[in-house]
Design a protein around this motif. Sequence first.
Motif, PDB file in Angstrom:
ATOM      1  N   ASN A   1      -5.687  -3.333 -37.450  1.00  0.00           N
ATOM      2  CA  ASN A   1      -4.579  -2.637 -38.064  1.00  0.00           C
ATOM      3  C   ASN A   1      -3.761  -3.322 -36.828  1.00  0.00           C
ATOM      4  O   ASN A   1      -3.572  -3.176 -35.565  1.00  0.00           O
ATOM      5  CB  ASN A   1      -5.974  -1.517 -37.989  1.00  0.00           C
ATOM      6  N   CYS A   2      -2.695  -3.274 -37.153  1.00  0.00           N
ATOM      7  CA  CYS A   2      -1.739  -3.584 -36.633  1.00  0.00           C
ATOM      8  C   CYS A   2      -1.408  -2.336 -36.006  1.00  0.00           C
ATOM      9  O   CYS A   2      -0.430  -2.706 -33.739  1.00  0.00           O
ATOM     10  CB  CYS A   2      -0.596  -4.162 -36.810  1.00  0.00           C
ATOM     11  N   GLN A   3      -0.922  -1.199 -35.952  1.00  0.00           N
ATOM     12  CA  GLN A   3      -0.731  -0.381 -34.816  1.00  0.00           C
ATOM     13  C   GLN A   3      -1.829   0.415 -34.127  1.00  0.00           C
ATOM     14  O   GLN A   3      -1.367   0.000 -32.989  1.00  0.00           O
ATOM     15  CB  GLN A   3      -0.772   1.349 -35.884  1.00  0.00           C
ATOM     16  N   ASP A   4      -3.761  -0.669 -34.752  1.00  0.00           N
ATOM     17  CA  ASP A   4      -4.500  -0.056 -33.376  1.00  0.00           C
ATOM     18  C   ASP A   4      -4.156  -1.085 -32.685  1.00  0.00           C
ATOM     19  O   ASP A   4      -4.135  -0.965 -30.908  1.00  0.00           O
ATOM     20  CB  ASP A   4      -6.103  -0.171 -34.213  1.00  0.00           C
ATOM     21  N   VAL A   5      -4.059  -2.319 -32.629  1.00  0.00           N
ATOM     22  CA  VAL A   5      -3.333  -3.488 -31.797  1.00  0.00           C
ATOM     23  C   VAL A   5      -2.476  -3.035 -30.889  1.00  0.00           C
ATOM     24  O   VAL A   5      -1.899  -3.612 -29.522  1.00  0.00           O
ATOM     25  CB  VAL A   5      -3.195  -4.670 -32.597  1.00  0.00           C
TER      26      VAL A   5
ATOM     27  N   ALA B   1       3.512  -4.139 -41.900  1.00  0.00           N
ATOM     28  CA  ALA B   1       4.037  -4.518 -40.073  1.00  0.00           C
ATOM     29  C   ALA B   1       4.719  -4.153 -39.274  1.00  0.00           C
ATOM     30  O   ALA B   1       4.883  -3.935 -38.790  1.00  0.00           O
ATOM     31  CB  ALA B   1       3.385  -6.087 -40.510  1.00  0.00           C
ATOM     32  N   GLU B   2       5.736  -4.284 -40.189  1.00  0.00           N
ATOM     33  CA  GLU B   2       7.250  -3.666 -39.425  1.00  0.00           C
ATOM     34  C   GLU B   2       7.446  -2.624 -38.524  1.00  0.00           C
ATOM     35  O   GLU B   2       7.433  -2.017 -37.273  1.00  0.00           O
ATOM     36  CB  GLU B   2       8.485  -3.922 -39.831  1.00  0.00           C
ATOM     37  N   LYS B   3       6.825  -1.285 -39.694  1.00  0.00           N
ATOM     38  CA  LYS B   3       7.086  -0.168 -39.358  1.00  0.00           C
ATOM     39  C   LYS B   3       5.201   0.251 -38.002  1.00  0.00           C
ATOM     40  O   LYS B   3       6.057   1.083 -37.183  1.00  0.00           O
ATOM     41  CB  LYS B   3       5.963   0.665 -40.749  1.00  0.00           C
TER      42      LYS B   3
END
Length: 477
Positions: free
Chosen positions: A95-99, A122-124
């Motif tokens: 998940n990109c927030q975790d990354v 993804a932008e958010k």
Amino acid sequence: MKSASLQVYAVTTRCYLQGKSLYEAVKEAIAGGATFIQLREKDGPTISKAALLEEIAHIKTLCHKHDVPFVIDDDVALAMETDVDGVHVGQEDMNCQDVRKLIGPHKILGVSAQTVEQAIAAEKQGADYLGVGAVFPTNSKDDAQDVSRQMLIDICEAVSIPVIAIGGITHDNVRALKGTGIVGVAVISEIFKASDITKATQTLSQAVHKMLSDVPTALTIAGSDASGGAGIQADLKTMITNHVYGMSAITALTAQNTLGVKSVMNVTPDFLRDELDAIFTDIYPEAVKIGMVSESALIHVIKECLIHYQAKHIVLDPVMVATSGAKLISDDAMNVLQEELIPLAEVITPNIPEAEILSGLSISNAQEMEAAAQAIYERYHTAVLLKGGHAINDANDLLYDGDIVWFKGQRIDNPNTHGTGCTLSSAIAAHLAKGETLTSAIAKAKQYLSDALAAQLDLGHGSGPLNHDFKEMPYDK
Ligand SMILES: Nc1ncnc2c1ncn2[C@@H]1O[C@H](COP(=O)(O)OP(=O)(O)O)[C@@H](O)[C@H]1O
Ligand SMILES: Cc1ncc(COP(=O)(O)O)c(N)n1
Ligand SMILES: [Mg+2]
């Protein structure tokens, strides 16, 4: 990270290297103009961990020397261990927030997206750029989902972070991505499969620069309307408001206004040839609209030049009679136009009276429009957009290209329709020049025409011109 560094984004692979080290391959790609490097190990690294760490350190030094960002695909832990510039993750990865939390605010986070929803999310969640694809068929990723040109445009419009396209991109097909809003392209095989990686990257880089910097170009071959509402003047206004660089080869001067045509002066065939030579040998038009051509000698010149210069996306408006009623073509030229120019066109745009002449059928309802369009298509094997502006109740246009597609439009209560046909056909050419498909070019052109008509400009004593430069007055279908 600047958007410019995403222009030529090279994704590594070891598949095609044939003994060359990955370091050497990356070095050659950077020498050829690669602006971004992503290390991708599709099936996991094939070398020992120690060798991989050493190789990454080596590539990192090389990239930094050339001011080229260097990121690692998928493997967030490896990216952190090696302290490269960032990571690229897919939807199926972490998940990109975790990354973002793991790598901190300063590292680059790239995310793959295939839909507007994924792009916005993804932008958010902190992505710095998006990789969107596959935009063309590709062998480099088995599970790649196809992304249409329209989806790519929608994604670019929906987010404010930079977007790059990926999937099957080559120096040959990259032009088709013009006008989508992307800032660069990511490639694997186009660079790393080449025996001369530097040369292949240079060729791709040139094609990408051209795609990104050029405005689309279109040409109108038509008559001048002194009063500015139809012909060349309408076409150029339409092209500029649709963000296309417009050029014109004038076939005739007409002394006309909203009440009618007073006189016509055709140019000579030699002069028309000079105009077309001047245009095609310098600023090549990506689409061509043909309007009023009233003499057969002029039609011959147009045909020869279009074939000689391999003109593409030809939209032919078979102008026979002006909205004001004046005849704009000789009988002899009518036949030559049909036999010589219609077969060269991607689409022709007759109105109802013109379609009756071309098909020999009379038209008084939607079924008869379909039958006439089909008859014309079968005769010339050219797509037919039969315009319904002369119908009584609606303004529905019909595309026949083997299949039937209706473009519905509400009749707008406006007597000022001088130049509607010219405007529609040049707007179609403008959108084809931008790389749209025929059906999407027609849909956008019709929307533009409807907006320009709904803006209710009221000039002159007769059927006045449209407002080509309407603003903030969208026609609500
Ligand atoms: N009153 C109107 N309201 C909405 N659309 C119109 C109107 N009149 C013409 N159009 C549209 O304008 C375009 C040009 O059509 P038409 O008037 O049939 O061609 P031409 O100008 O060659 O005679 C078509 O898309 C048609 O549907
Ligand atoms: C020079 C020139 N070309 C074409 C038209 C057709 O006008 P319309 O778009 O209204 O059919 C015109 N009146 N004058
Ligand atoms: Mg017309």
